[in-house]
Design a protein around this motif. Structure first.
Motif, PDB file in Angstrom:
ATOM      1  N   PRO A  44       0.818  -0.655   0.142  1.00 26.11           N
ATOM      2  CA  PRO A  44       0.008  -0.208  -0.034  1.00 26.11           C
ATOM      3  C   PRO A  44       0.850   1.146   0.239  1.00 26.11           C
ATOM      4  O   PRO A  44       2.082   1.397   1.230  1.00 26.11           O
ATOM      5  CB  PRO A  44      -0.681   0.040   1.304  1.00 26.11           C
ATOM      6  N   LEU A  45       0.367   1.857  -0.854  1.00 30.26           N
ATOM      7  CA  LEU A  45       1.029   3.337  -0.738  1.00 30.26           C
ATOM      8  C   LEU A  45       1.230   4.217   0.776  1.00 30.26           C
ATOM      9  O   LEU A  45       2.725   5.155   1.210  1.00 30.26           O
ATOM     10  CB  LEU A  45       0.267   4.441  -1.838  1.00 30.26           C
ATOM     11  N   VAL A  46      -0.396   3.892   1.326  1.00 31.76           N
ATOM     12  CA  VAL A  46      -0.128   4.791   3.209  1.00 31.76           C
ATOM     13  C   VAL A  46      -0.296   3.052   3.465  1.00 31.76           C
ATOM     14  O   VAL A  46      -1.558   2.413   3.562  1.00 31.76           O
ATOM     15  CB  VAL A  46      -1.004   5.622   3.123  1.00 31.76           C
ATOM     16  N   THR A  47       0.970   3.215   4.694  1.00 37.09           N
ATOM     17  CA  THR A  47      -0.264   2.214   5.951  1.00 37.09           C
ATOM     18  C   THR A  47      -0.140   3.022   7.261  1.00 37.09           C
ATOM     19  O   THR A  47       0.076   3.863   7.508  1.00 37.09           O
ATOM     20  CB  THR A  47       1.137   1.582   5.985  1.00 37.09           C
ATOM     21  N   GLY A  48      -0.559   1.637   8.342  1.00 37.40           N
ATOM     22  CA  GLY A  48      -1.346   2.480  10.102  1.00 37.40           C
ATOM     23  C   GLY A  48      -2.265   1.728   9.690  1.00 37.40           C
ATOM     24  O   GLY A  48      -2.719   0.974   9.150  1.00 37.40           O
ATOM     25  N   PRO A  49      -2.630   2.359  10.984  1.00 39.21           N
ATOM     26  CA  PRO A  49      -4.319   1.964  11.535  1.00 39.21           C
ATOM     27  C   PRO A  49      -5.462   2.417  10.661  1.00 39.21           C
ATOM     28  O   PRO A  49      -4.883   3.781  10.551  1.00 39.21           O
ATOM     29  CB  PRO A  49      -4.243   2.240  13.404  1.00 39.21           C
ATOM     30  N   PRO A  50      -6.462   1.770  10.898  1.00 39.69           N
ATOM     31  CA  PRO A  50      -7.410   2.376   9.841  1.00 39.69           C
ATOM     32  C   PRO A  50      -8.284   3.824  10.835  1.00 39.69           C
ATOM     33  O   PRO A  50      -8.001   3.872  11.899  1.00 39.69           O
ATOM     34  CB  PRO A  50      -8.543   1.553  10.106  1.00 39.69           C
ATOM     35  N   ILE A  51      -8.845   4.346   9.904  1.00 40.39           N
ATOM     36  CA  ILE A  51      -8.858   5.573  10.469  1.00 40.39           C
ATOM     37  C   ILE A  51     -10.917   6.161  10.089  1.00 40.39           C
ATOM     38  O   ILE A  51     -11.497   5.378   9.775  1.00 40.39           O
ATOM     39  CB  ILE A  51      -8.906   6.470   8.920  1.00 40.39           C
ATOM     40  N   PHE A  52     -11.274   6.290  11.421  1.00 47.97           N
ATOM     41  CA  PHE A  52     -12.209   5.996  11.725  1.00 47.97           C
ATOM     42  C   PHE A  52     -13.016   7.522  11.790  1.00 47.97           C
ATOM     43  O   PHE A  52     -13.127   8.105  12.055  1.00 47.97           O
ATOM     44  CB  PHE A  52     -12.650   5.475  13.239  1.00 47.97           C
ATOM     45  N   ILE A  53     -14.181   7.206  10.844  1.00 48.10           N
ATOM     46  CA  ILE A  53     -15.094   8.168  11.049  1.00 48.10           C
ATOM     47  C   ILE A  53     -16.613   7.938  11.115  1.00 48.10           C
ATOM     48  O   ILE A  53     -17.229   7.717  11.032  1.00 48.10           O
ATOM     49  CB  ILE A  53     -15.501   8.747   9.357  1.00 48.10           C
ATOM     50  N   GLY A  54     -16.689   8.386  12.776  1.00 43.50           N
ATOM     51  CA  GLY A  54     -18.053   7.548  13.116  1.00 43.50           C
ATOM     52  C   GLY A  54     -18.134   6.365  13.354  1.00 43.50           C
ATOM     53  O   GLY A  54     -16.892   5.395  13.752  1.00 43.50           O
ATOM     54  N   ASP A  55     -18.340   5.886  12.842  1.00 42.49           N
ATOM     55  CA  ASP A  55     -18.869   4.000  12.754  1.00 42.49           C
ATOM     56  C   ASP A  55     -17.937   3.780  10.966  1.00 42.49           C
ATOM     57  O   ASP A  55     -18.295   2.640  11.314  1.00 42.49           O
ATOM     58  CB  ASP A  55     -20.649   3.520  12.811  1.00 42.49           C
ATOM     59  N   VAL A  56     -17.877   4.524  10.011  1.00 39.99           N
ATOM     60  CA  VAL A  56     -18.161   3.812   9.379  1.00 39.99           C
ATOM     61  C   VAL A  56     -15.420   4.026   9.266  1.00 39.99           C
ATOM     62  O   VAL A  56     -15.251   4.645   9.759  1.00 39.99           O
ATOM     63  CB  VAL A  56     -17.673   5.515   7.439  1.00 39.99           C
ATOM     64  N   VAL A  57     -15.596   2.809   8.590  1.00 44.59           N
ATOM     65  CA  VAL A  57     -14.149   2.764   9.067  1.00 44.59           C
ATOM     66  C   VAL A  57     -13.318   2.118   7.468  1.00 44.59           C
ATOM     67  O   VAL A  57     -14.025   2.269   6.520  1.00 44.59           O
ATOM     68  CB  VAL A  57     -13.811   1.302   9.638  1.00 44.59           C
ATOM     69  N   LEU A  58     -12.053   3.564   6.924  1.00 49.36           N
ATOM     70  CA  LEU A  58     -11.379   3.880   6.375  1.00 49.36           C
ATOM     71  C   LEU A  58      -9.776   3.401   6.339  1.00 49.36           C
ATOM     72  O   LEU A  58      -9.597   3.257   7.387  1.00 49.36           O
ATOM     73  CB  LEU A  58     -11.399   4.924   5.686  1.00 49.36           C
ATOM     74  N   GLN A  59      -9.454   2.588   5.411  1.00 53.17           N
ATOM     75  CA  GLN A  59      -7.746   2.166   5.517  1.00 53.17           C
ATOM     76  C   GLN A  59      -7.403   3.578   4.818  1.00 53.17           C
ATOM     77  O   GLN A  59      -7.988   4.126   4.054  1.00 53.17           O
ATOM     78  CB  GLN A  59      -7.849   1.356   4.968  1.00 53.17           C
ATOM     79  N   ARG A  60      -6.022   3.508   5.548  1.00 54.91           N
ATOM     80  CA  ARG A  60      -5.860   5.079   4.552  1.00 54.91           C
ATOM     81  C   ARG A  60      -5.147   4.744   3.189  1.00 54.91           C
ATOM     82  O   ARG A  60      -4.914   5.742   2.399  1.00 54.91           O
ATOM     83  CB  ARG A  60      -4.065   5.031   6.080  1.00 54.91           C
ATOM     84  N   GLN A  61      -5.361   3.440   2.813  1.00 48.90           N
ATOM     85  CA  GLN A  61      -4.796   3.634   0.743  1.00 48.90           C
ATOM     86  C   GLN A  61      -5.693   4.031   1.028  1.00 48.90           C
ATOM     87  O   GLN A  61      -5.720   5.056  -0.436  1.00 48.90           O
ATOM     88  CB  GLN A  61      -4.598   1.794   0.803  1.00 48.90           C
ATOM     89  N   ASP A  62      -6.979   3.839   1.237  1.00 46.50           N
ATOM     90  CA  ASP A  62      -8.826   4.019   0.642  1.00 46.50           C
ATOM     91  C   ASP A  62      -8.281   6.095   0.832  1.00 46.50           C
ATOM     92  O   ASP A  62      -9.061   6.755   0.439  1.00 46.50           O
ATOM     93  CB  ASP A  62      -9.666   3.955   1.485  1.00 46.50           C
ATOM     94  N   VAL A  63      -8.143   6.115   2.067  1.00 49.05           N
ATOM     95  CA  VAL A  63      -8.002   7.929   1.603  1.00 49.05           C
ATOM     96  C   VAL A  63      -6.923   8.451   0.575  1.00 49.05           C
ATOM     97  O   VAL A  63      -6.830   9.654  -0.279  1.00 49.05           O
ATOM     98  CB  VAL A  63      -7.875   8.546   3.529  1.00 49.05           C
ATOM     99  N   ALA A  64      -5.757   7.574   0.499  1.00 52.37           N
ATOM    100  CA  ALA A  64      -4.725   8.029  -0.433  1.00 52.37           C
ATOM    101  C   ALA A  64      -5.140   7.764  -2.135  1.00 52.37           C
ATOM    102  O   ALA A  64      -5.238   9.138  -2.731  1.00 52.37           O
ATOM    103  CB  ALA A  64      -3.826   6.431  -0.235  1.00 52.37           C
ATOM    104  N   ILE A  65      -6.773   6.724  -1.991  1.00 55.55           N
ATOM    105  CA  ILE A  65      -6.788   6.610  -3.299  1.00 55.55           C
ATOM    106  C   ILE A  65      -7.776   8.010  -4.053  1.00 55.55           C
ATOM    107  O   ILE A  65      -7.860   8.966  -4.301  1.00 55.55           O
ATOM    108  CB  ILE A  65      -7.878   5.478  -3.469  1.00 55.55           C
ATOM    109  N   MET A  66      -8.496   8.338  -2.545  1.00 53.84           N
ATOM    110  CA  MET A  66      -9.092   9.141  -2.939  1.00 53.84           C
ATOM    111  C   MET A  66      -8.678  11.056  -3.383  1.00 53.84           C
ATOM    112  O   MET A  66      -9.074  11.694  -4.165  1.00 53.84           O
ATOM    113  CB  MET A  66     -10.527   9.146  -1.264  1.00 53.84           C
ATOM    114  N   ALA A  67      -7.871  11.130  -2.123  1.00 51.74           N
ATOM    115  CA  ALA A  67      -7.431  11.823  -2.535  1.00 51.74           C
ATOM    116  C   ALA A  67      -6.301  12.524  -4.188  1.00 51.74           C
ATOM    117  O   ALA A  67      -6.008  13.626  -4.175  1.00 51.74           O
ATOM    118  CB  ALA A  67      -5.921  12.219  -1.176  1.00 51.74           C
TER     119      ALA A  67
END
Length: 301
Positions: A134-157
């Motif tokens: 993965p481009l970005v590693t680390g623990p997942p990001i919690f937005i309320g009850d929604v869980v996003l992997q850091r790779q997912d955030v990198a894709i959106m960014a």
């Protein structure tokens, strides 16, 4: 419980839709600049992923350098294909009827797809299923009850950055404006001194570079095989939904498609996800044949 599942499905759909959007952007750039539908878009994505793996494993480049190297390499692949193959096809006996160019050029893109797939298959170990780190590693990001992997955030960014860069490029740079002029009227563009052949080459290079970026972002999430380019069909769906003449529209189309697919999988059945894109395409073609933003074209992106 259901609300959490739906929110998670929608968030995952946005991430998936961003990948569709990146590939759709490469298809739309080629179509708007050359009137050619690029059926090799999926194989260009696949090649970008494998070039990234080669750069990381064999040449031991860092991730930023790998991304830069892949973009440059993919740009050269797209530009050389346009200059060597498509320009030759366009310059032959079809000159008196420009529309007659389209069929052999589409066939040429199909041939490019098979060529790239075959070339990757002859490389040792490519038939083994692999995955990019993965481009970005680390623990997942919690937005309320929604869980996003850091790779997912990198894709959106990355999708937001690419879209913003394309808006600036087409709206505020001389080359971007020349590309817009070439797409709207190649003959008039040539008469005012714009090098139309060079503009077409640049468009193909940009499109291949975008496909390479999509391949790098998708390969950590999708198992890498020479057949992974099948995702291009979903990118076509995103472009049709948003409008094949609009850069902003195909990004929105990708996000809409990704969200709808995931919601259908949660509400009905995961097996229904595979037919959802085609149902959405038919619905859009019936209600708005030009797509959601088809009328905007390059004028407002």
């Amino acid at each position: 419980m259901w609300s959490v599942l739906l929110l998670q499905a929608a968030a995952s759909g946005i991430v998936t839709g961003c990948v569709y959007a990146l590939v759709a952007l490469s298809l739309v750039i080629v179509y708007k600049s050359t009137d050619v539908v690029n059926f090799a878009g999926g194989e260009l994505l696949m090649l970008g992923g494998y070039l990234g793996l080669l750069a990381l494993v064999y040449f031991e480049l860092s991730y930023p350098l790998m991304i830069l190297a892949v973009i440059v390499a993919m740009y050269l692949v797209g530009a050389l294909f346009e200059r060597i193959t498509l320009a030759t096809v366009r310059g032959r006996r079809y000159a008196r009827n420009p529309e007659a160019d389209l069929v052999p050029m589409v066939v040429a893109t199909i041939g490019l797809g098979y060529l790239l797939k075959g070339a990757v298959r002859v490389v040792p170990y490519t038939e083994e299923v692999r995955r990019l780190p993965p481009l970005v590693t680390g623990p997942p990001i919690f937005i309320g009850d929604v869980v996003l992997q850091r790779q997912d955030v990198a894709i959106m960014a990355a999708t937001v950055v690419v879209m913003a860069a394309l808006i600036v490029f087409f709206g505020f740079t001389a080359t971007g404006k020349a590309l817009r002029a070439t797409s709207q009227n190649p003959r008039a563009a040539a008469l005012i001194g714009i090098p139309v052949r060079s503009m077409r080459m640049i468009a193909w290079g940009l499109a291949a570079g975008l496909a390479g970026i999509a391949g790098i972002l998708l390969s950590p999430k999708l198992l890498m095989t020479p057949d992974m380019g099948g995702v291009v069909m979903l990118a076509f769906a995103a472009a049709i939904i948003g409008g094949f003449s609009s850069l902003a529209g195909c990004v929105l189309g990708g996000v809409v498609l990704g969200v709808v697919q995931n919601l259908v999988g949660v509400l009905f059945s995961p097996s229904a996800m595979s037919v959802t894109p085609f149902f959405v395409i038919m619905l859009v073609l019936v209600l708005r044949p030009q797509g959601l933003f088809g009328e905007l074209a390059f004028k407002k992106v």
